[in-house]
Design a protein around this motif. Structure first.
Motif, PDB file in Angstrom:
ATOM      1  N   LEU A 199       0.829  -1.221  -0.120  1.00 35.18           N
ATOM      2  CA  LEU A 199       0.015   0.068  -0.021  1.00 35.18           C
ATOM      3  C   LEU A 199       0.926   1.284  -0.165  1.00 35.18           C
ATOM      4  O   LEU A 199       0.289   2.320  -0.372  1.00 35.18           O
ATOM      5  N   ALA A 234       2.489  12.271  -7.074  1.00 34.34           N
ATOM      6  CA  ALA A 234       1.593  10.829  -7.043  1.00 34.34           C
ATOM      7  C   ALA A 234       1.575  10.699  -5.561  1.00 34.34           C
ATOM      8  O   ALA A 234       2.538  10.262  -4.878  1.00 34.34           O
ATOM      9  N   GLU A 235       0.502  10.019  -5.301  1.00 33.07           N
ATOM     10  CA  GLU A 235       0.194   9.992  -3.821  1.00 33.07           C
ATOM     11  C   GLU A 235       0.455   8.370  -3.991  1.00 33.07           C
ATOM     12  O   GLU A 235       0.111   7.703  -4.968  1.00 33.07           O
ATOM     13  N   SER A 236       0.752   7.634  -2.597  1.00 33.87           N
ATOM     14  CA  SER A 236       0.635   6.175  -2.660  1.00 33.87           C
ATOM     15  C   SER A 236      -0.803   5.871  -2.424  1.00 33.87           C
ATOM     16  O   SER A 236      -1.641   6.461  -2.073  1.00 33.87           O
ATOM     17  N   THR A 237      -1.016   4.670  -2.411  1.00 32.53           N
ATOM     18  CA  THR A 237      -2.189   3.739  -2.420  1.00 32.53           C
ATOM     19  C   THR A 237      -2.666   4.110  -1.031  1.00 32.53           C
ATOM     20  O   THR A 237      -3.925   4.577  -0.789  1.00 32.53           O
ATOM     21  N   ARG A 256      -3.809  14.079 -18.367  1.00 28.44           N
ATOM     22  CA  ARG A 256      -4.663  13.735 -17.280  1.00 28.44           C
ATOM     23  C   ARG A 256      -4.272  14.884 -16.077  1.00 28.44           C
ATOM     24  O   ARG A 256      -5.257  15.472 -15.469  1.00 28.44           O
ATOM     25  N   GLU A 273       3.081   1.804  -1.854  1.00 29.43           N
ATOM     26  CA  GLU A 273       3.502   2.015  -3.320  1.00 29.43           C
ATOM     27  C   GLU A 273       2.876   3.113  -3.838  1.00 29.43           C
ATOM     28  O   GLU A 273       1.755   3.194  -3.299  1.00 29.43           O
ATOM     29  N   GLN A 303      -6.589  17.745 -14.330  1.00 31.49           N
ATOM     30  CA  GLN A 303      -6.886  17.880 -12.788  1.00 31.49           C
ATOM     31  C   GLN A 303      -6.549  19.125 -12.440  1.00 31.49           C
ATOM     32  O   GLN A 303      -7.328  19.883 -11.638  1.00 31.49           O
ATOM     33  N   GLN A 337      -3.963   7.606  -0.816  1.00 32.26           N
ATOM     34  CA  GLN A 337      -5.322   7.965  -1.637  1.00 32.26           C
ATOM     35  C   GLN A 337      -6.267   7.354  -0.954  1.00 32.26           C
ATOM     36  O   GLN A 337      -7.239   8.032  -0.658  1.00 32.26           O
ATOM     37  N   SER A 338      -6.054   6.228  -0.568  1.00 35.17           N
ATOM     38  CA  SER A 338      -7.088   5.133   0.308  1.00 35.17           C
ATOM     39  C   SER A 338      -7.658   6.148   1.443  1.00 35.17           C
ATOM     40  O   SER A 338      -8.789   6.161   1.826  1.00 35.17           O
ATOM     41  N   ARG A 366      -9.785   9.214   0.847  1.00 36.02           N
ATOM     42  CA  ARG A 366     -10.974   8.867   0.618  1.00 36.02           C
ATOM     43  C   ARG A 366     -11.757   8.630   1.856  1.00 36.02           C
ATOM     44  O   ARG A 366     -12.889   8.630   1.863  1.00 36.02           O
TER      45      ARG A 366
END
Lengths: 379, 1048
Positions: free
Chosen positions: A279, B41-44, B213, A281, B217, B47-48, B51
């Motif tokens: 996660l 760029a955000e990590s997963t 993209r 990454e 944004q 991002q998660s 949200r």
């Protein structure tokens, strides 16, 4: 002598103007005609949807490893798009319900895909080209096979359907997908040797497919209960040097497979550590959103499961909340998350929140086993 | 303006009308989406998490959102750019979490914390998007604080100046003027940045799909920022409008605020006349004009709004509001001419179908007011105009029914109107009145009446009526079942409260228990839990043997439930405090520790709870209950460590920015005192800076007692000064220790027990001083001035001695005084090398007086008398009071046991010799010398006092001295030779004192003979050293003889 009067904006005499007007009108008509022709040509183009773009043009030929494609407006620059970059192909003469079925298949809505296929006119398919018939066959057997695996019913017949399609459509771009589904069915039937043999065929494909085959082999080992060996396979997949979004997805899937095996082996803290590293990454922006959501939903679900075993209720709560509120695309994963949240909220002293998730579980997934646990009257 | 910002503006107004969650949700949505517009760029995980936090905010799970943010802060995998947003989100969630609570104290605290957080972010942060968001949120919090303050001022009858300041601060933060960043300037900055990046992209010849993209944004971000820019202007205008409510209507300030609001609304309208924000501003402009009394202008503007083409829900709502505002204004006038603008168009609009998704209060208000206005027209219309009247009646009926059925705030008035219509309408009104909403409204009136006059009778009436409402509730209809459930829960809570006020605690507990376990409405469940807790507390206080124990256990369980379920709320801290008090009463330190461990680190009032717990633990260390053995070192050490740790933590988390007052100050003070006591008890094993704590400006006992005008309970006052005395003495600030003592003496002079306690402290401190000196000497064995008492110490000890002597006549205390004074007065003690003579004499005098008191004390054991007399002899002789010393000696030697003691006789002979040598009178000296040499027998009151003298002493011990070998014989031999030596020396001293030459000569001869005889008897003369002494003495005697013979 009559004086010719010119209005302010008129720069040409009327007679000349009239001629030009006629020419212009003809030109206009011609343009409209040409545009219509072009529109017809546009409407009739084949499409190849990759992870990054959608291409319109003509599919020149298809093999198990690539699509040879002539983009619209180009005369001789054929592009070869590798099988791992292709998300979906669409032929110009495909019925729209077939296209709809394929879209649903991509989003893992297998029942929806079968429903859409029922709307397709059989006669139309019989009259269609080999390519379209191949598409139809592919969607039908993969959707049916996935439903069979979900319900654990009619696995054998699903398998033989796939084998038929593989025999008939030997140059399909979906060859490897069909092999994967066949291998998964063998695995579901616990015929692990046959599954392994099928996955080995995948490994004869291009290098990215070798990676996929490795992951699938890991799945077989895990299904057999040989988790330590499965972990080794998954690790090999994750350490591959290849890149690209297909490989990234395979790595994520391997990571999740490894996490599941670790959980089976009660190595919960390692599972947590593994998933957390994954996660950390960069978020996979390029991939189809739904595919990413499905994987991440699974990841957070496994994370929640591990935290529960480690008695870290708060961390488990957060993981399951992430599944519920962010990545609730897969029904069974979502339903499980709601079930766990019910108990975690209760334990934490939040009866209202607990009642709310219970209500949602029963309303959204009335047939699921998780709902049945909370609402025995529904059984 | 499209999309979320339009929605946001709409929701903002709904927020003002009473839907605050949406405000917060959309603010959060917007704030997060702004960050998504960034190009990194955000990590997963990030991002998660983003949200998830948005989703949690949307659901109102702000506490969980904060938990997620706390976790992210601890997570190393989170990037720095993400991490810097976390404080902002956290502050947002904290504010969002309290916006709905009725606990104004909690809201106030949360807002203050949020203001501090946002200001910090504004000052520290260079990231423009974070700065913009922080400024925006700061403005929103100021607005909320203004509203809270204004509502409180209205309740308390105070002026709204505080509220006005908050509103003003909000405006300044939104749009300036302000020395730091404003939201407006930060948004502009961010907008410029985004536009610059977009220009760069556009300048590129080739754009990849990734770039495309990103560009999308960025363009979305730009749109949002533009919308936010307008929004901020609108908010500033609304804030000015709200600020006007702080002033008296039609006052200058009120008018000024509204004028400013008007200008700002107009500016927004002009900037975006066709977009939602602009139209909204136009509506507000119209309403403000009406409020300012500029009716014609206001109506024109509002009528303009009513004519907007309402293709969208938002525009329709604006029209509804405009019509409603117009109607309110028309109904305020008496003249029917004024409302002529309510024409057929508007009438049909009011009657028309609802275009929004749900019935809202604006629509119902509009309908009701329309019905009222039409009723007014009906009342003044002529009976002849039948058609017009019929039409009016029909419309009134339709409108009133719509409103009455909806059950909203105007429902009762609409029912009244229907009642006036009579017939079926009246019957409908009556039926509708029997709805649950009406019952609830009725119940609210009952409670209102009771609260105005809370007598016992009124309470019984209220109880009976509320119970009636609850009984009939299940069969009554309600449009909103969820609301009905919530209102039922509220009514049950009110009934429980009435039971409690009526002292029917068991019933109150039963009902509250039900609510706590079953109610889905958290605020009600919380109130019920607190009430249940209070009820159990009341039952415990009754000390009933039947249920007392059970009530105590229930209290504990309820406290755990409250602390577990609402860990951060004030009720959690209150429950913890009560539990600690109970555990202390039961001597249960484990229970106290358990309560403290389960205390949330963010709970309001955490420091008070910790301090209470620490004080309680310390008390139990000193007075363990539950059968614990107080001498068990391990338990005691552990208890001490726990108390120390908890007190340190409690003192550390006290909010030093706020002045401590009242109970908070008392608790902080008690905690500080306890901590000082622990430090004094632990000695060098405690690293606390005692002086700093004693003099701490906020809660140091010394400082508090000097500065505070607060009256403290005597127990705290006394304990505080005791700790000051001991503490200052320990850190060698004797001046302060003396001051503390004097303060306490002045306050406890009439309280015997307190005086005795102070005496004990004084004695203890005095002993410690001596121990300290002795330790110093032990480490450095030189007896020097540096090792002895300093001047300050001496003065302090003197004060201690004076006080303790005067305070009590207890034997132990007198003994200490006498002993200590003696040590200080008598020479030869290492602790007192540097005491001036005058002081010594003073100490000796005190010692003498005290010893005499002791000798006549009833508590003095017989066996101790001789020691004390001996002490007194030493003191008197050091004072040169030989007669008194001799007298005491004689008394001692009148006792048979004493007068047979060689040691005592030696002491006596020595005394007589010294007395003789020091005597002013020759006669007296001769007597003493004689006694010293040959002894004496004197009859006194208590018997015959026998003094042996040196001669007799030697002969009496000679048998023992030379009879055998061993310890006693050696000792006696020493005594023997000493006596023989002193015999000769005494004769010499007498000879020197004597004036008569013949006596002198005789004495010298005798002395010489003493030595020669002895030398013959015992050639060794005891030892080499002793023989040398004898030889020197003989020389001296002979020399003296020669001198005398020469002078003859």
């Amino acid at each position: 002598m009559k004086t010719m009067e010119y209005k302010h904006l008129e720069i040409l005499p009327r007679s000349i103007l009239g001629f030009i007007e006629a020419v212009l009108r003809s030109l206009l008509i011609f343009c409209i005609y040409a545009a219509c022709q072009n529109e017809a040509r546009v409407a009739a183009a084949d499409q190849v949807i990759t992870r990054k773009e959608t291409l319109f043009g003509k599919i020149e030929s298809v093999s198990t490893e690539a699509v040879r494609f002539l983009p619209r407006g180009s005369t001789n620059a054929i592009r070869e798009i590798g099988v791992t970059d292709v998300v979906m192909i669409q032929f110009a003469d495909e019925p729209k319900n077939l296209i709809e079925a394929k879209k649903r298949l991509i989003t893992n809505d297998f029942d929806g895909a079968l429903e859409a296929l029922e709307q397709v006119d059989e006669g139309e398919i019989q009259r269609a080209s080999v390519a379209v018939r191949g598409e139809y066959a592919y969607v039908r057997v993969v959707a049916a096979g996935s439903v069979a695996m979900d319900t654990t019913r009619e696995l054998s017949s699903a398998l033989s359907s796939i084998e038929d399609v593989l025999d008939k459509f030997t140059r399909s771009i979906h060859y490897f997908d069909l092999l994967e589904t066949a291998g998964d069915l063998e695995r579901a039937l616990r015929r692990y040797d046959k599954a392994t043999a099928i996955y080995k065929k995948i490994s004869r494909g291009p290098p990215p497919m070798v990676v996929r085959a490795g992951r699938l082999q890991g799945n077989v080992l895990a299904a057999e209960g040989r988790h330590a060996e499965a972990i080794a396979e998954y690790e090999k997949v994750q350490s591959t040097d290849l890149d690209g979004s297909f490989i990234e997805q395979e790595k994520i899937k391997a990571c999740l497979g490894q996490a599941e095996s670790l959980i089976f082996l009660s190595r919960f803290d390692e599972a947590v550590s593994l998933i957390s590293s994954m996660l950390a990454e960069t978020y996979p922006e390029g991939d189809p959103v739904i595919a990413t959501n499905i994987l991440l939903g699974k990841a957070y679900s496994l994370l929640g499961q591990s935290f529960l075993e480690l008695k870290q209720d708060q961390d488990a709560l957060i993981a399951y909340l992430t599944v519920d509120l962010v990545y609730g695309d897969v029904p069974d994963t979502h339903a499980e998350a709601l079930f766990r949240l019910f108990h975690l909220w209760n334990k934490g002293g939040y009866p209202r929140r607990s009642a709310e998730v219970r209500q949602r579980l029963i309303e959204a997934y009335p047939q699921s086993t998780w709902a049945a646990e909370l609402d025995p009257s529904a059984k | 303006m499209e999309g979320p910002l339009r929605l946001l503006c709409c929701f903002l107004r709904l927020g003002l009308a009473g839907c605050p969650p949406f405000v917060c949700v959309c603010v959060c949505l917007l704030s997060t989406s702004l960050f998504v517009g960034g190009v990194h760029a955000e990590s997963t995980l990030e991002q998660s998490a983003s949200r998830l936090i948005i989703a949690l905010g949307k659901k109102g799970y702000h506490d969980t959102a904060i938990t997620v943010l706390d976790q992210l802060l601890q997570n190393d995998a989170v990037s720095d750019s993400f991490r810097e947003k976390i404080p902002l989100w956290r502050a947002n969630e904290r504010v969002a979490g309290v916006r709905e609570t009725s606990d104004t104290g909690q809201r106030q605290r949360a807002y203050e914390q949020a203001v501090s957080d946002f200001k910090q972010l504004l000052e520290g942060n260079q990231n423009p998007s974070v700065a913009a968001e922080a400024a925006f949120q700061l403005g929103m919090v100021f607005r909320d604080m203004g509203r809270l303050s204004r509502n409180q001022a209205a309740t308390d009858g105070k002026d709204g100046s505080e509220a006005q300041q908050f509103f003003l601060s909000a405006v300044h933060v939104f749009v300036g003027p302000r020395s730091g960043q404003t939201a407006s300037s930060a948004i502009e900055k961010e907008l410029q940045q985004v536009e610059a990046i977009i220009r760069e992209f556009r300048g590129q010849r080739l754009i990849t799909s990734t770039d495309r993209r990103l560009l999308n944004q960025l363009e979305q971000s730009r749109e949002k920022l533009r919308g936010r820019r307008v929004q901020v202007q609108l908010l500033a205008a609304e804030t000015c409008s709200e600020m006007a409510e702080c002033f008296d209507q039609h006052s200058k300030e009120w008018g000024r605020s509204l004028e400013e609001a008007l200008q700002r609304y107009h500016a927004v309208y002009l900037s975006t006349p066709t977009r939602s924000a602009g139209l909204w501003a136009r509506l507000e402009e119209g309403k403000t004009l009406l409020a300012l009394g500029r009716k014609k202008e206001g109506q024109e503007v509002l009528l303009e709004v009513t004519k907007l083409p309402s293709s969208e829900t938002l525009i329709y709502q604006l029209r509804v509001k405009a019509v409603d505002a117009l109607l309110a204004d028309w109904l305020n006038t008496a003249s029917l001419i004024d409302d002529q603008e309510f024409d057929e168009r508007l009438r049909q609009f009011a009657l028309g179908e609802n275009r929004s998704s749900a019935i809202n209060s604006d629509l119902l208000a509009m309908k009701y007011r329309s019905a009222e206005l039409l009723w007014r027209r009906l009342e003044t219309s002529s009976e002849d105009s039948k058609d017009a009247r019929k039409s009016l009646l029909a419309d009134i009926r339709t409108l009133a029914r719509d409103v009455a059925k909806a059950g909203d705030v105007h429902a009762a008035s609409a029912r009244k109107l229907l009642g006036k219509l009579g017939g079926q309408d009246a019957a409908l009104a009556e039926r509708l009145g029997r709805s649950f909403a009406a019952s609830f409204h009725h119940a609210e009136k009952i409670l209102d009446n009771y609260r105005k006059n809370p007598s016992g009778t009124q309470r019984s009436v209220a109880l009976a009526r509320l119970q009636e409402v609850l009984r009939s509730a299940p069969s009554q209809t309600a449009e909103d079942q969820d609301l009905k459930k919530e209102q039922l829960a509220l009514l049950r809570y009110q009934v429980a409260l009435l039971f409690y006020e009526d002292k029917r605690y068991h019933e109150a507990v039963s009902l509250c228990d039900f609510l706590v376990k079953r109610s889905l409405y958290d605020p009600i469940a919380q109130k019920a839990a607190v009430l249940a807790f209070a009820s159990w507390q009341a039952l415990v206080a009754q000390q009933n043997i039947d249920w007392g124990e059970s009530a105590t256990a229930q209290m504990g369980e309820m406290a755990s439930a409250i602390m577990g379920r609402w860990p951060r709320d004030k009720c959690s801290a209150d429950a913890a405090e009560v539990s600690i008090t109970l555990a202390l009463r039961n001597g249960n330190s484990a229970a106290i520790k358990s309560v403290l461990q389960s205390l949330d680190k963010d709970v309001a009032g955490r420091s008070e709870v910790l301090l209470r717990g620490g004080v309680a633990l310390w008390h139990l260390c000193q007075h363990p209950g539950n059968g614990q053995n107080s001498t068990l070192d391990e338990l005691r050490t552990e208890c001490l460590q726990d108390a120390r740790r908890v007190l340190d933590e409690g003192l550390a988390v006290i909010d030093e920015k706020k002045a401590l007052r009242g109970k908070t100050l008392e608790i902080a003070l008690a905690g500080a005192i306890a901590r000082c006591e622990i430090s004094l008890y632990s000695g060098n094993n405690d690293s606390l800076d005692l002086f700093t704590l004693l003099t701490h400006a906020g809660y140091g006992p010394w400082q508090v007692f000097q500065d505070s005008s607060t009256e403290f309970p005597l127990s705290i006052y006394e304990a505080g000064f005791h700790v000051c005395i001991r503490g200052f003495a320990k850190v060698q600030r004797y001046d302060l220790a003396i001051q503390a003592m004097k303060c306490l003496i002045a306050n406890v002079s009439s309280n015997k027990e307190a005086k005795l306690r102070l005496v004990r402290t004084a004695v203890s401190v005095g002993k410690k001083l001596f121990e300290g000196i002795e330790e110093r000497i032990a480490q450095d064995s030189t007896i020097s001035v540096q090792n002895g008492f300093s001047e300050d110490e001496l003065e302090f000890i003197e004060q201690l001695l004076d006080f303790t002597k005067a305070a009590t006549d207890q034997f132990e205390v007198l003994s200490w005084v006498a002993f200590t004074s003696g040590r200080l007065g008598l020479p030869g003690d290492g602790v007192v090398p540097n005491i001036p003579n005058g002081k010594r004499k003073s100490f000796l005098t005190q010692a003498a007086v005290t010893i005499e008191e002791i000798l006549s004390h009833a508590a003095l054991p017989q066996s101790a008398k001789t020691s004390w007399r001996r002490e007194l002899v030493a003191v008197r002789s050091n004072l040169g009071q030989w007669d008194a010393a001799v007298e005491q000696m004689r008394v001692m030697l009148a006792d048979q046991q004493n007068n047979r003691s060689p040691m005592l006789q030696q002491y006596a002979a020595d005394l007589f010799q010294k007395a003789a040598q020091d005597s002013q009178s020759l006669e007296q000296a001769r007597e003493y010398f004689r006694a010293a040499i040959v002894g004496s027998r004197v009859r006194i009151d208590v018997g015959e006092s026998i003094v042996w003298g040196w001669g007799s002493l030697a002969s009496r011990v000679s048998k023992l001295a030379f009879g055998s070998r061993g310890g006693v014989a050696d000792k006696m031999r020493n005594v023997y030779f000493e006596a023989r030596y002193r015999l000769a020396a005494c004769r010499l001293a007498w000879a020197r004192k004597e004036v008569d030459t013949s006596i002198k000569t005789r004495l010298l001869k005798e002395a010489e003979a003493d030595i020669k005889i002895e030398a013959q008897l015992h050639p060794g003369l005891g030892s080499d050293a002793s023989r040398e002494r004898f030889e020197i003495l003989l020389d001296t005697i002979q020399h003296e003889s020669v001198t005398i013979s020469r002078t003859k």
